[in-house]
Design an enzyme around this catalytic site. Structure first.
Site, mmCIF file in Angstrom:
data_model
loop_
_atom_site.group_PDB
_atom_site.id
_atom_site.type_symbol
_atom_site.label_atom_id
_atom_site.label_comp_id
_atom_site.label_asym_id
_atom_site.label_seq_id
_atom_site.Cartn_x
_atom_site.Cartn_y
_atom_site.Cartn_z
ATOM 1 N N ASP A 93 0.850 -1.191 0.000
ATOM 2 C CA ASP A 93 0.000 0.000 0.000
ATOM 3 C C ASP A 93 0.890 1.248 0.000
ATOM 4 O O ASP A 93 1.813 1.358 0.823
ATOM 5 C CB ASP A 93 -0.845 -0.055 1.292
ATOM 6 N N GLU A 145 -1.342 6.033 -8.989
ATOM 7 C CA GLU A 145 -2.327 6.997 -8.466
ATOM 8 C C GLU A 145 -2.204 8.344 -9.156
ATOM 9 O O GLU A 145 -1.115 8.862 -9.374
ATOM 10 C CB GLU A 145 -2.172 7.176 -6.941
ATOM 11 N N GLY A 233 -9.011 5.434 1.151
ATOM 12 C CA GLY A 233 -9.698 6.258 2.143
ATOM 13 C C GLY A 233 -11.174 5.959 2.253
ATOM 14 O O GLY A 233 -11.996 6.866 2.381
HETATM 15 P P1 13P Z 1 -9.035 4.540 5.500
HETATM 16 O O1 13P Z 1 -8.134 5.375 6.366
HETATM 17 O O2 13P Z 1 -10.256 5.301 5.101
HETATM 18 O O3 13P Z 1 -9.364 3.235 6.099
HETATM 19 O O4 13P Z 1 -8.240 4.266 4.124
HETATM 20 C C1 13P Z 1 -7.262 3.267 4.057
HETATM 21 C C2 13P Z 1 -6.456 3.333 2.813
HETATM 22 O O5 13P Z 1 -6.773 3.997 1.852
HETATM 23 C C3 13P Z 1 -5.237 2.527 2.769
HETATM 24 O O6 13P Z 1 -4.502 2.772 1.623
HETATM 25 O O1 G3H Z 2 -3.246 4.759 3.678
HETATM 26 C C1 G3H Z 2 -2.676 4.445 4.716
HETATM 27 C C2 G3H Z 2 -3.053 3.232 5.462
HETATM 28 O O2 G3H Z 2 -4.178 3.447 6.276
HETATM 29 C C3 G3H Z 2 -1.870 2.702 6.224
HETATM 30 O O3 G3H Z 2 -1.588 3.445 7.347
HETATM 31 O O4 G3H Z 2 0.850 3.963 7.104
HETATM 32 O O5 G3H Z 2 -0.285 4.080 9.338
HETATM 33 O O6 G3H Z 2 0.159 1.860 8.237
HETATM 34 P P1 G3H Z 2 -0.122 3.340 8.050
HETATM 35 ZN ZN ZN Z 3 -4.566 4.732 0.835
#
Ligand code: 13P
Ligand code: G3H
Ligand code: ZN
Length: 330
Positions: A93, A145, A233
């Site tokens: 991610d 993105e 998000g």
């Molecule tokens: P949330 O913070 O809304 O759960 O989004 C998570 C996200 O986009 C991780 O990449």
């Molecule tokens: O988009 C971000 C994710 O919610 C991951 O959060 O970087 O705190 O693990 P983090």
């Molecule tokens: Zn994200």
């Protein structure tokens, strides 16, 4: 170098094509530890849903890259043991450098995100192309993105959205060769997506935030028909968890997320991956706090992490069945 195929994982290509055709979205749930991973797998096996196990760079540092490789392999074996070998993707991610994406691929990830959205357009294209060229040699899928979400991710915070510009998407997809595209249409990271004063109230008195920019999504779909779109998000910030956290000694401010009806609508479009992290954090925290208050003498971690895992599983089953529509699609 370990191939994700040897761990039992799949990349996201076929899952996304099926999700677009079937008008649902694949859940991408973030995880950092064993209990979260167990909850995700149990929920997705019971609902027979494909799933994306999502790891941020912070989560990778927290959990350790080698352990994660075995946890992902364990997740595949665990799902078989539970009675259904659901398709599982291990996805990075918000990868921010080529080196991080390369390292994840070497450690068994089947999919990576290279998030160049904070860079100028041409630099985003160049960085994304470089990751795609490397990843595709190993049949690893890549998410790029365009557009910047408001909120906080990996300690980088953006005050305001810059919505994805539909006129850029075709060129970006063509030049980079990405397999999916994350867009910005009004979602944001974290629990505090909207302030109450930005919202109106519905008939039941619930706070309703400004709607997502479905007009931008439609314009994007027109320009790249059938191309997999990702929504980051996408937590809904269930009020019951916020209330419980505060009832049991927490200090959350009023928080409003993305209404689930809007996510359900998005899942019927080319949006085929929906990212949820914060809702899981809220569910776990509420459950742990409750045990600490109601049973202050308890000090066996299983006695508070167990209920947290149960609550998470319930949350994920709800998301899969009632919001994303991915139940029975494994
Ligand atoms: P949330 O913070 O809304 O759960 O989004 C998570 C996200 O986009 C991780 O990449
Ligand atoms: O988009 C971000 C994710 O919610 C991951 O959060 O970087 O705190 O693990 P983090
Ligand atoms: Zn994200």
């Amino acid at each position: 170098m370990v191939s994700y195929k040897d761990l039992g994982l799949v990349n996201s290509r076929e899952l996304f094509q099926k999700a677009i055709a079937g008008k649902y979205a694949i859940p991408a749930f973030n995880f950092n530890n064993m209990e979260q991973m167990q909850a995700i797998i149990q929920a997705c096996v019971e609902t027979k849903s494909p799933v994306i196990l999502q790891v941020s760079s912070g989560a990778r540092k927290y959990a350790n890259q080698t352990l994660l490789r075995y946890m992902a392999q364990g997740a595949c074996e665990y799902s078989k043991e539970l009675g259904c070998a659901i398709p599982i993707v291990l996805h990075l991610d918000h990868g921010d450098t080529f080196e991080l994406c390369k390292s994840c691929i070497e450690y068994g990830f089947s999919s990576v995100m290279i998030d160049g959205s904070a860079h100028p357009y041409d630099e985003n294209v160049e960085l994304t192309r470089k990751v795609v060229d490397y990843a595709h040699q190993y049949d690893v899928t890549v998410e790029g993105e365009l557009g910047v979400l408001a909120g906080i991710e990996d300690e980088v915070s953006h005050e305001t959205h810059s919505y994805t510009r539909p006129e850029e998407v075709e060129d970006f997809v063509k030049k980079t060769g990405v397999d999916s595209l994350a867009i910005s249409i009004g979602t944001s990271h974290g629990a505090y997506k909207f302030k109450p004063e930005q919202c109106t109230r519905d008939a039941e008195g619930r706070l309703v935030p400004p709607p997502l920019r479905f007009d931008i999504l439609k314009e994007i779909e027109k320009r790249i028909p059938g191309f997999p779109i990702v929504l980051h998000g996408s937590s809904s910030v269930p009020q019951q968890y916020v209330d419980e956290i505060n009832k049991y000694g927490g200090k959350l401010e009023a928080a409003v997320g993305i209404p689930e009806e809007q996510l359900r609508e998005a899942a019927k479009s080319a949006v085929c991956k929906i990212n949820i992290d914060s809702d899981g954090r809220l569910a776990m925290t509420a459950a742990v706090r409750k045990v600490f208050v109601e049973k202050p003498a308890e000090f066996d971690p299983r006695k508070y992490l167990g209920p947290a895992r149960d609550e998470l599983k319930k949350l994920y089953m709800h998301k899969v069945t009632d919001v994303l529509g991915s139940a029975n699609k494994a």
